[in-house]
Scaffold this active site. Structure first.
Site, PDB file in Angstrom:
ATOM      1  N   GLU A 211     -32.786  -6.475   3.263  1.00 26.35           N
ATOM      2  CA  GLU A 211     -31.630  -7.071   2.618  1.00 26.35           C
ATOM      3  C   GLU A 211     -30.344  -6.613   3.305  1.00 26.35           C
ATOM      4  O   GLU A 211     -29.454  -7.409   3.592  1.00 26.35           O
ATOM      5  CB  GLU A 211     -31.625  -6.666   1.136  1.00 26.35           C
ATOM      6  CG  GLU A 211     -30.811  -7.615   0.287  1.00 26.35           C
ATOM      7  CD  GLU A 211     -30.773  -7.154  -1.154  1.00 26.35           C
ATOM      8  OE1 GLU A 211     -31.851  -6.883  -1.714  1.00 26.35           O
ATOM      9  OE2 GLU A 211     -29.668  -7.048  -1.704  1.00 26.35           O
ATOM     10  N   ARG A 212     -30.285  -5.296   3.563  1.00 29.71           N
ATOM     11  CA  ARG A 212     -29.111  -4.762   4.266  1.00 29.71           C
ATOM     12  C   ARG A 212     -28.991  -5.375   5.664  1.00 29.71           C
ATOM     13  O   ARG A 212     -27.911  -5.691   6.165  1.00 29.71           O
ATOM     14  CB  ARG A 212     -29.219  -3.241   4.398  1.00 29.71           C
ATOM     15  CG  ARG A 212     -28.234  -2.415   3.578  1.00 29.71           C
ATOM     16  CD  ARG A 212     -26.783  -2.842   3.622  1.00 29.71           C
ATOM     17  NE  ARG A 212     -26.121  -2.775   4.927  1.00 29.71           N
ATOM     18  CZ  ARG A 212     -25.733  -1.671   5.513  1.00 29.71           C
ATOM     19  NH1 ARG A 212     -25.882  -0.511   4.961  1.00 29.71           N
ATOM     20  NH2 ARG A 212     -25.146  -1.708   6.699  1.00 29.71           N
ATOM     21  N   GLU A 214     -29.991  -8.363   6.758  1.00 27.59           N
ATOM     22  CA  GLU A 214     -29.464  -9.734   6.727  1.00 27.59           C
ATOM     23  C   GLU A 214     -27.969  -9.718   6.380  1.00 27.59           C
ATOM     24  O   GLU A 214     -27.195 -10.510   6.896  1.00 27.59           O
ATOM     25  CB  GLU A 214     -30.246 -10.587   5.711  1.00 27.59           C
ATOM     26  CG  GLU A 214     -31.753 -10.682   5.976  1.00 27.59           C
ATOM     27  CD  GLU A 214     -32.135 -11.848   6.926  1.00 27.59           C
ATOM     28  OE1 GLU A 214     -31.269 -12.702   7.181  1.00 27.59           O
ATOM     29  OE2 GLU A 214     -33.291 -11.878   7.396  1.00 27.59           O
ATOM     30  N   GLN A 215     -27.593  -8.792   5.491  1.00 23.58           N
ATOM     31  CA  GLN A 215     -26.188  -8.649   5.104  1.00 23.58           C
ATOM     32  C   GLN A 215     -25.322  -8.279   6.316  1.00 23.58           C
ATOM     33  O   GLN A 215     -24.220  -8.786   6.489  1.00 23.58           O
ATOM     34  CB  GLN A 215     -26.123  -7.516   4.071  1.00 23.58           C
ATOM     35  CG  GLN A 215     -24.950  -7.519   3.161  1.00 23.58           C
ATOM     36  CD  GLN A 215     -25.062  -6.331   2.190  1.00 23.58           C
ATOM     37  OE1 GLN A 215     -25.212  -5.180   2.602  1.00 23.58           O
ATOM     38  NE2 GLN A 215     -24.989  -6.614   0.920  1.00 23.58           N
ATOM     39  N   PHE A 217     -25.920  -8.995   9.436  1.00 26.65           N
ATOM     40  CA  PHE A 217     -25.747 -10.181  10.278  1.00 26.65           C
ATOM     41  C   PHE A 217     -24.598 -11.041   9.761  1.00 26.65           C
ATOM     42  O   PHE A 217     -23.804 -11.576  10.520  1.00 26.65           O
ATOM     43  CB  PHE A 217     -27.024 -11.022  10.319  1.00 26.65           C
ATOM     44  CG  PHE A 217     -28.069 -10.486  11.249  1.00 26.65           C
ATOM     45  CD1 PHE A 217     -27.819 -10.384  12.618  1.00 26.65           C
ATOM     46  CD2 PHE A 217     -29.305 -10.090  10.780  1.00 26.65           C
ATOM     47  CE1 PHE A 217     -28.779  -9.888  13.486  1.00 26.65           C
ATOM     48  CE2 PHE A 217     -30.272  -9.582  11.636  1.00 26.65           C
ATOM     49  CZ  PHE A 217     -30.007  -9.494  12.992  1.00 26.65           C
ATOM     50  N   GLY A 332     -36.245 -14.227  11.341  1.00 24.51           N
ATOM     51  CA  GLY A 332     -36.118 -13.806   9.940  1.00 24.51           C
ATOM     52  C   GLY A 332     -37.399 -13.089   9.551  1.00 24.51           C
ATOM     53  O   GLY A 332     -38.395 -13.131  10.263  1.00 24.51           O
ATOM     54  N   HIS A 362     -41.780 -14.899  17.399  1.00 23.09           N
ATOM     55  CA  HIS A 362     -41.987 -13.666  16.655  1.00 23.09           C
ATOM     56  C   HIS A 362     -43.320 -13.856  15.929  1.00 23.09           C
ATOM     57  O   HIS A 362     -43.521 -14.886  15.278  1.00 23.09           O
ATOM     58  CB  HIS A 362     -40.926 -13.507  15.575  1.00 23.09           C
ATOM     59  CG  HIS A 362     -39.631 -12.932  16.028  1.00 23.09           C
ATOM     60  ND1 HIS A 362     -38.725 -13.637  16.764  1.00 23.09           N
ATOM     61  CD2 HIS A 362     -39.082 -11.701  15.835  1.00 23.09           C
ATOM     62  CE1 HIS A 362     -37.669 -12.873  17.000  1.00 23.09           C
ATOM     63  NE2 HIS A 362     -37.850 -11.689  16.445  1.00 23.09           N
ATOM     64  N   GLU A 365     -44.989  -9.341  12.902  1.00 24.80           N
ATOM     65  CA  GLU A 365     -44.072  -8.239  12.563  1.00 24.80           C
ATOM     66  C   GLU A 365     -44.311  -7.919  11.087  1.00 24.80           C
ATOM     67  O   GLU A 365     -43.464  -8.137  10.235  1.00 24.80           O
ATOM     68  CB  GLU A 365     -42.614  -8.669  12.803  1.00 24.80           C
ATOM     69  CG  GLU A 365     -41.589  -7.551  12.649  1.00 24.80           C
ATOM     70  CD  GLU A 365     -40.148  -8.068  12.740  1.00 24.80           C
ATOM     71  OE1 GLU A 365     -39.945  -9.295  12.762  1.00 24.80           O
ATOM     72  OE2 GLU A 365     -39.238  -7.232  12.783  1.00 24.80           O
ATOM     73  N   HIS A 390     -42.869  -8.746  18.892  1.00 26.74           N
ATOM     74  CA  HIS A 390     -43.376  -7.626  18.079  1.00 26.74           C
ATOM     75  C   HIS A 390     -44.895  -7.472  18.166  1.00 26.74           C
ATOM     76  O   HIS A 390     -45.391  -6.461  18.612  1.00 26.74           O
ATOM     77  CB  HIS A 390     -42.947  -7.732  16.614  1.00 26.74           C
ATOM     78  CG  HIS A 390     -41.492  -7.551  16.417  1.00 26.74           C
ATOM     79  ND1 HIS A 390     -40.887  -6.333  16.563  1.00 26.74           N
ATOM     80  CD2 HIS A 390     -40.511  -8.428  16.113  1.00 26.74           C
ATOM     81  CE1 HIS A 390     -39.590  -6.461  16.352  1.00 26.74           C
ATOM     82  NE2 HIS A 390     -39.338  -7.723  16.091  1.00 26.74           N
TER      83      HIS A 390
HETATM   84  C1  LIG Z   1     -18.100  -1.630   3.903  1.00 28.83           C
HETATM   85  O1  LIG Z   1     -16.706  -1.451   3.985  1.00 28.83           O
HETATM   86  C2  LIG Z   1     -16.090  -1.321   2.723  1.00 28.83           C
HETATM   87  C3  LIG Z   1     -14.582  -1.280   2.941  1.00 28.83           C
HETATM   88  O2  LIG Z   1     -14.188  -0.137   3.591  1.00 28.83           O
HETATM   89  C4  LIG Z   1     -16.611  -0.061   2.043  1.00 28.83           C
HETATM   90  O3  LIG Z   1     -16.043   0.050   0.767  1.00 28.83           O
HETATM   91  C5  LIG Z   1     -18.117  -0.134   1.922  1.00 28.83           C
HETATM   92  O4  LIG Z   1     -18.618   1.079   1.443  1.00 28.83           O
HETATM   93  C6  LIG Z   1     -18.739  -0.422   3.286  1.00 28.83           C
HETATM   94  N1  LIG Z   1     -20.163  -0.682   3.101  1.00 28.83           N
HETATM   95  C7  LIG Z   1     -21.122   0.021   3.711  1.00 28.83           C
HETATM   96  C8  LIG Z   1     -22.512  -0.440   3.489  1.00 28.83           C
HETATM   97  O5  LIG Z   1     -20.888   0.964   4.425  1.00 28.83           O
HETATM   98 ZN   LIG Z   2     -36.548 -10.078  16.874  1.00 30.41          ZN
END
Ligand SMILES: *[C@@H]1O[C@H](CO)[C@@H](O)[C@H](O)[C@H]1NC(C)=O
Ligand SMILES: [Zn+2]
Ligand SMILES: *[C@@H]1O[C@H](CO)[C@@H](O)[C@H](O)[C@H]1NC(C)=O
Ligand SMILES: *[C@@H]1O[C@H](CO)[C@@H](O)[C@H](O)[C@H]1NC(C)=O
Ligand SMILES: *[C@@H]1O[C@H](CO)[C@@H](O)[C@H](O)[C@H]1NC(C)=O
Length: 516
Positions: A211-212, A214-215, A217, A332, A362, A365, A390
């Site tokens: 999840e992190r 994809e976020q 990206f 993905g 891919h 994986e 992979h």
């Molecule tokens: C992303 O940046 C914001 C703004 O500085 C911050 O509050 C947040 O903790 C950061 N997120 C991550 C996952 O580091």
């Molecule tokens: Zn790849």
């Protein structure tokens, strides 16, 4: 012989338990010796040699200089293996500072590694550059998402709000209100990579880490799809690869739309031309860089018809840019997306229209053995994939493995990616160890290096050479892996030969300089 040690004697016994073991082993050995049933040592040597010759690089003839380099690496590796912190056994985020101190790593950085064949366009340039250069350009807006991440957009005026995100603010203004700007910039960098001090706490499961992932990206996307940045980004990416002694790139890239400051959208033809033009510019300045080809990617959560549209567009583009567009791939997370077999109708299109577009899928994986997703490896091969991205699951499928080997369809091994995305924790247990020992066609790749806090290929080469390969991997292994990256690329043979000549010269120089 029986040794009787009473509790009382035990106290007086001058050996520790550990020494006891050694002592008893010696006794046992003596017993065996007396019975004269030791296996034939010549036969043993033969078996060992036979096995060593089967591994990746096992049949590479080494020059005298290469042999000297090999002894040096062997000695260094033995030292590294007994050191208190053995990097391949640790999570890469914790291992990185130890790897940086490793003399083997420093040699691998200098080593001409050939080509990088599996890397995604969003992870080509380090986050330092993205934050310190790109976000400091004028007209950069930022919004803060409800899930604690950020998004960016360049615009002449304040953009329309996005669902799930705060109102847009000019980054310049945000920075002006903040007292500790350098801490703020660091937090932005954290948004653009998965890197964290405590990966096991931050990412307890595959779901959480994906999840992190994809976020991240999403956060990067608004920065690098801005036309002026896109151009500099490609150039910067090539520079970082070149500095890591890589001479050719096969880049997985989506047909994402590039935008201008006034909101104009550039089509995918513009992107392809830009890849070509920037590469040409880079090559003028670095004549020993061979070039870039694109594997067009589409997300596997998309529908049949969406994938069909993307595939048709790719076929059209490939007709016009056959020297750039080389393949097609689904990307993905395999476990949560649709398997290759789901797209079978659509994927049969290129063969039906007799197009020369390769699949470079891919596949495998995953560690969900026996599921539909796990069949991707076989399905990729049935669709004539030219490499397997992979192939983490390949070792579990003897038939697919045999097909891949017979057809010379290499597995693109991306160890750090597999570790960060939680398929394996100790890289000595990576299934590619089996493939390596069997001399399976392999290339080393880095997948999304800058998202994992690294760049280029040297770190992944380190994990393969020291962790996955252990003491068995030698200079022959490194040489074969580098050559594989050129021979298994989708460059036509003439260009492969040209790349090989450039690589060989660099390799010889590298060996000579480091084997004194
Ligand atoms: C992303 O940046 C914001 C703004 O500085 C911050 O509050 C947040 O903790 C950061 N997120 C991550 C996952 O580091
Ligand atoms: Zn790849
Ligand atoms: C960003 O990098 C480009 C070259 O890619 C350079 O021309 C520009 O001056 C840099 N800008 C900043 C703000 O550092
Ligand atoms: C790429 O270069 C060609 C030739 O110089 C030029 O005609 C074309 O407009 C350029 N494309 C882009 C997208 O910059
Ligand atoms: C794969 O290649 C074989 C041999 O060239 C060909 O007969 C077959 O149609 C191809 N399969 C697909 C699905 O394209």
């Amino acid at each position: 012989m029986v040794i009787l040690i009473s509790a009382q004697n035990m106290k007086k016994f001058p050996y520790t338990i550990c020494n006891m073991k050694v002592f008893m082993t010696i006794l046992m050995f003596t017993t065996v010796n007396e019975s004269k049933s030791i296996p034939d040592p010549h036969q043993r040597d033969q078996l060992l040699q036979q096995e060593a010759s089967q591994q990746v690089g096992g049949r590479v003839d080494l020059t005298a200089a290469e042999q000297r380099l090999d002894s040096l690496l062997h000695k260094l590796k033995e030292q590294e293996m007994v050191a208190p912190h053995f990097p391949p056994a640790m999570h890469f985020f914790k291992a990185k500072p130890y790897i940086q101190k490793s003399p083997i790593f420093r040699l691998l950085q200098k080593m001409p590694k050939g080509a990088v064949l599996h890397i995604h366009n969003s992870a080509l340039v380090g986050v330092d550059w993205l934050v310190m250069n790109v976000t400091y350009r004028p007209h950069c807006y930022v919004c803060f998402t409800w899930s604690g991440s950020v998004q960016f957009l360049f615009s002449t005026q304040r953009p329309f709000p996005r669902w799930g995100c705060s109102a847009w603010s000019l980054l310049e203004h945000v920075r002006a209100t903040i007292s500790d700007v350098s801490a703020f910039d660091k937090s932005l960098m954290k948004n653009l990579t998965l890197f964290t001090e405590e990966p096991d706490v931050a990412y307890p499961t595959q779901e959480v880490v994906w999840e992190r992932f994809e976020q991240t990206f999403m956060a990067i996307s608004g920065l690098i799809t801005f036309a002026p940045v896109f151009k500099d980004y490609i150039y910067q990416g090539l520079q970082q690869l070149y500095d890591d002694n890589i001479l050719y790139l096969e880049l997985r890239a989506g047909l994402s739309k590039i935008y201008e400051l006034d909101g104009t959208i550039r089509d995918s033809e513009w992107s392809i031309q830009t890849y070509r033009n920037i590469t040409e510019q880079f090559r003028l300045e670095h004549p020993d860089f061979v070039g870039v080809r694109i594997i067009v990617t589409v997300h596997r959560i998309l529908s049949l018809s969406q994938v069909e549209i993307a595939l048709k567009e790719t076929l059209e583009l490939q007709k016009r840019y056959p020297e750039i567009i080389t393949g097609f791939d689904l990307v993905g997370r395999e476990d949560s997306g649709k398997p290759i077999w789901y797209f079978r109708e659509v994927l049969s299109l290129p063969t039906e229209v007799k197009a020369k577009l390769s699949y470079i899928f891919h596949a495998g994986e995953t560690d969900s053995y026996g599921t539909d997703v796990d069949r991707n490896v076989l399905d990729a091969l049935l669709f004539n994939t030219t490499r397997i991205g992979h192939g983490f699951a390949v070792a579990h499928h003897p038939l697919a493995k045999e097909l891949s080997r017979k057809r010379r369809v290499p597995v693109e091994v991306c160890p750090i990616s597999n570790q960060v995305l939680k398929l394996v924790s100790d890289l000595r247990n990576h299934p590619a160890a089996i493939l390596m020992s069997e001399g399976h066609p392999l290339v080393v790749s880095s997948d999304d290096p800058t998202l994992f806090g690294n760049a280029g290929l040297s770190y992944d080469f380190y994990e393969v050479f020291v962790g996955i390969g252990g003491l068995s991997a030698n200079v022959g292994t490194l040489k074969e892996l580098a050559i594989n990256s050129i021979r298994y690329s989708s460059l036509p043979t003439v260009l492969q030969d040209k790349a090989m000549i450039i690589w060989q010269q660099k390799w010889d120089k590298f060996v000579l300089e480091n084997s004194l």
